[in-house]
Design an enzyme around this catalytic site. Structure first.
Site, PDB file in Angstrom:
ATOM      1  CD  GLU A   1      -4.875  -1.013   0.427  1.00 24.97           C
ATOM      2  OE1 GLU A   1      -4.680  -0.909   1.657  1.00 24.97           O
ATOM      3  OE2 GLU A   1      -4.534  -0.133  -0.383  1.00 24.97           O
TER       4      GLU A   1
ATOM      5  CG  HIS B   1      -9.948   4.240   0.750  1.00 26.57           C
ATOM      6  ND1 HIS B   1     -10.104   4.460  -0.598  1.00 26.57           N
ATOM      7  CD2 HIS B   1      -8.622   4.393   0.988  1.00 26.57           C
ATOM      8  CE1 HIS B   1      -8.938   4.737  -1.148  1.00 26.57           C
ATOM      9  NE2 HIS B   1      -8.015   4.690  -0.201  1.00 26.57           N
TER      10      HIS B   1
END
Length: 515
Positions: free
Chosen positions: A60, A332
Site C-alpha cells: 500500500e 497496521h
C-alpha cells in the site's frame, strides 16, 4: 541416506545474519489521512531502527512520490529498491534492499477481484507478486529471492467470504513461486499483508505447498490463530489477551488497542491536543495478525554440503507514533525478523541432526493437529512449523479436494453472473428501443427528455454489464480452469497416480465450464 540439498557454494563475504521487515503503509491516495506525513516518517523510522532492516517489503505504498520520499530517508542503509507497476492504479508494492537487485518482475494474479466492485478497488490495483532476485555475496548460491504481495481483502467472514477462492488461488500462486525458487537452491523470503489468519486455509496451503516457515509461529507455536472474538480462537479456550501479550506473543499487527486508527473518532480528535497513552495491560479482544514473513532454507535442488538459515528472533515493529500528529504510522504494524546462517557442516552431521530432531518434530506436529480450525475447512496438515533439514512440502489429499470444491462453487457463481449480465445487456437494448419509440409518440418535451435520459443510462449500464459478462467473466473462467488443472495435477502426483491427459479431456465437468 541422500540429502537432497544444494551445495553450499557460499562466499566468505555473504552475510551470516539478515534483518527482514514487512509493512503495510496504508498509503491510499486521496483516502488515507496524513498520507504524505506518515510515509515520510516511515522512511525516517526505517533508517533509525534499532534493528536496521536489510530487506524490506512494503505494501500500500501507492504513489511514486511516497516511495521516493522513503528511498531518500533510507538510502544509506537500503541503497537498492524497486517500485512495482501494475493494474490501473498500481499495486502499491515496493522492495528495498541493502544488496543489489539483479532481476525484478511483477506477476499479476490470474484471479484478482471483480471490476464491478469498483468501491473495493482490488481489481483496479492489479494485485500480484513483486519479486526481486538479490545477490548477497559472490558465491553461486548467495542469492535471495524476495516475494512481496498483498492478497485480496476479505469482506465477509470465512467460509462465507465471496473472495475466498480468489485468495486461495493467490496463495497457491505465491507458494508455487516460492517453491520453484527454493528448488534452485536460493534462500526464499515471502513478505506481505496476506489478509489471512494463522493456520487458516490459505496459511496452511502456503506452508504446505512451499518449503517455507512462518517465522512468527516458528518461535511462538502457541500464538493466537485469530482475534479473541473469532470463533477459531475462542475454541482454543484461551483468555482474552492483553495488549502487551498480543504484541509480544501473538504478533498482532492490526485492529489492536495500540493502533490509533482503530480508535473512536472522538479519541482520534483528542490526539491533536494531547498524547494519549494506552496501558498494555488492558484487554485486546480485536488484535490479530494479517502480516507475515515466510522464510525457507536454501537447501533444495541438489546435493552437497548444506548451509541452513534459522529464525533467531521476530518482533512487531513500526509501533511508534508520528512525533507531531501523534497518530500511528499506519493502520497496521510491521513484522520484523532476524535470520542467521549456520556454518557449513558435513552431510553426516546434518543427518545426525535430522535424527535427533524427530522427537521435537513429533511434538510440534501434535501442536498443529491439536489446533482447532474452522469447521468447514479440513484439519491442519501434520507438518512441523519448524523447518527441518529433511522436510519436503506436501499437501494432504483432502486439502486438494477442498480447493476443487471451492473452484466448483465459484465457477457456478461466475456462470450465473455471466448469464445474468449478458441477459441484462440484451434487455437494455429492447428497453432503449422502447424509450425511443416513446419519444416518437410523446406529446410533451419533458417526457421526451426523461425517456432519452433513461435510455442513455439504461444502455450505458447494459454495455458495462455486457463487457463484464462477455469479456471479464470469460477470462476469469479460463483462469479458474487453469487453476483447477494445476490442483488436479498436483493431487494426482501426490497420490502417485501420475498425470492422465485423456482423463482430463474426458472429464464430465469439462463441458460445464463455458456452458
Amino acid at each position: 541416506m541422500s540429502s537432497g540439498f544444494a551445495p553450499s557454494a557460499s562466499s566468505d563475504d555473504a552475510p551470516r545474519k539478515i534483518n527482514i521487515l514487512t509493512f503495510n503503509c496504508w498509503g491510499l491516495k486521496f483516502i488515507s489521512k496524513y498520507r504524505r506525513e506518515r510515509l515520510l516518517e516511515i522512511g525516517r523510522r526505517l533508517a533509525q531502527s534499532e534493528y536496521p532492516p536489510e530487506i524490506v517489503g512494503l505494501q500500500e505504498c501507492w504513489t511514486q512520490e511516497d516511495y521516493h520520499n522513503i528511498r531518500k530517508e533510507t538510502r544509506e542503509i537500503l541503497p537498492y529498491g524497486k517500485f512495482y507497476f501494475s493494474g490501473i492504479f498500481g499495486g502499491g508494492l515496493a522492495i528495498l534492499s541493502k544488496w543489489p537487485i539483479e532481476e525484478s518482475s511483477m506477476f499479476p494474479y490470474p484471479l484478482n477481484g471483480r471490476p464491478s466492485a469498483f468501491y473495493r478497488g482490488d481489481w483496479y490495483v492489479g494485485k500480484g507478486v513483486a519479486s526481486a532476485r538479490i545477490r548477497i555475496g559472490q558465491g553461486s548460491k548467495d542469492i535471495v529471492d524476495v516475494f512481496c504481495t498483498h492478497l485480496h481483502a476479505p469482506y465477509e467472514k470465512e467460509p462465507h467470504d465471496s473472495y475466498l477462492c480468489h485468495r486461495t488461488a493467490q496463495a497457491w500462486e505465491i507458494a508455487k513461486m516460492m517453491r520453484a525458487s527454493s528448488e534452485k537452491g536460493h534462500l526464499v523470503i515471502g513478505l506481505g499483508d496476506f489478509n489471512m489468519l494463522p493456520l487458516s486455509f490459505a496459511h496452511r496451503l502456503i506452508t504446505s505447498h512451499a518449503p517455507v516457515v512462518d517465522v512468527w509461529r516458528s518461535l511462538h507455536p502457541d500464538s493466537s490463530i485469530g482475534a479473541a472474538v473469532d470463533p477459531v480462537e475462542m475454541a482454543r479456550g484461551k483468555p482474552v489477551p492483553s495488549g502487551d501479550f498480543n504484541i509480544l506473543e501473538n504478533g498482532a499487527t492490526c485492529d489492536g488497542i495500540f493502533n490509533t486508527w482503530r480508535w473512536s473518532k472522538s479519541l482520534q480528535k483528542q490526539l491533536g491536543k494531547e498524547n494519549i497513552v494506552v496501558e498494555g495491560s488492558l484487554p485486546d479482544p480485536l488484535g490479530k495478525r494479517l502480516d507475515y514473513i515466510f522464510v525457507s532454507d536454501s537447501q533444495f535442488g541438489g546435493s552437497g554440503t548444506p548451509c541452513k538459515w534459522n529464525v533467531e528472533s521476530t518482533r512487531v515493529g513500526m509501533m511508534e507514533r508520528h512525533p507531531v500528529l501523534r497518530c500511528s504510522l499506519s493502520d497496521h504494524f510491521a513484522v520484523e525478523a532476524t535470520i542467521v546462517r549456520e556454518a557449513a557442516r558435513s552431510l553426516e552431521s546434518v543427518e545426525e541432526e535430522g535424527a535427533s530432531f524427530l522427537p521435537i518434530q513429533k511434538h510440534m506436529e501434535s501442536i498443529y493437529s491439536a489446533t482447532p480450525t474452522s469447521p468447514t475447512l479440513p484439519s491442519a496438515p501434520a507438518l512441523s512449523p519448524l523447518q527441518t533439514p529433511q522436510r519436503k512440502p506436501t499437501i494432504q489429499g483432502d486439502i486438494y479436494d477442498q480447493i476443487l470444491q471451492m473452484i466448483s462453487t465459484y465457477r457456478n457463481r461466475e456462470l450465473f453472473q455471466r448469464r445474468a449480465r449478458l441477459g441484462h445487456f440484451i434487455a437494455s437494448i429492447f428497453i432503449s428501443i422502447a424509450c425511443f419509440v416513446g419519444v416518437w409518440w410523446s406529446p410533451y418535451p419533458f417526457v421526451s427528455f426523461i425517456l432519452c435520459f433513461v435510455s442513455t443510462l439504461n444502455f450505458g449500464a447494459g454495455i458495462i454489464d455486457g463487457l463484464i459478462g462477455g469479456l471479464f467473466v470469460s477470462s476469469e473462467l479460463r483462469a479458474l480452469k487453469e487453476f483447477e488443472w494445476e490442483v488436479r495435477n498436483a493431487r494426482r502426483t501426490t497420490l502417485g497416480l501420475g498425470l492422465d491427459i485423456e482423463e482430463d479431456l474426458a472429464s464430465p465437468s469439462r463441458t460445464q465450464w463455458f456452458s
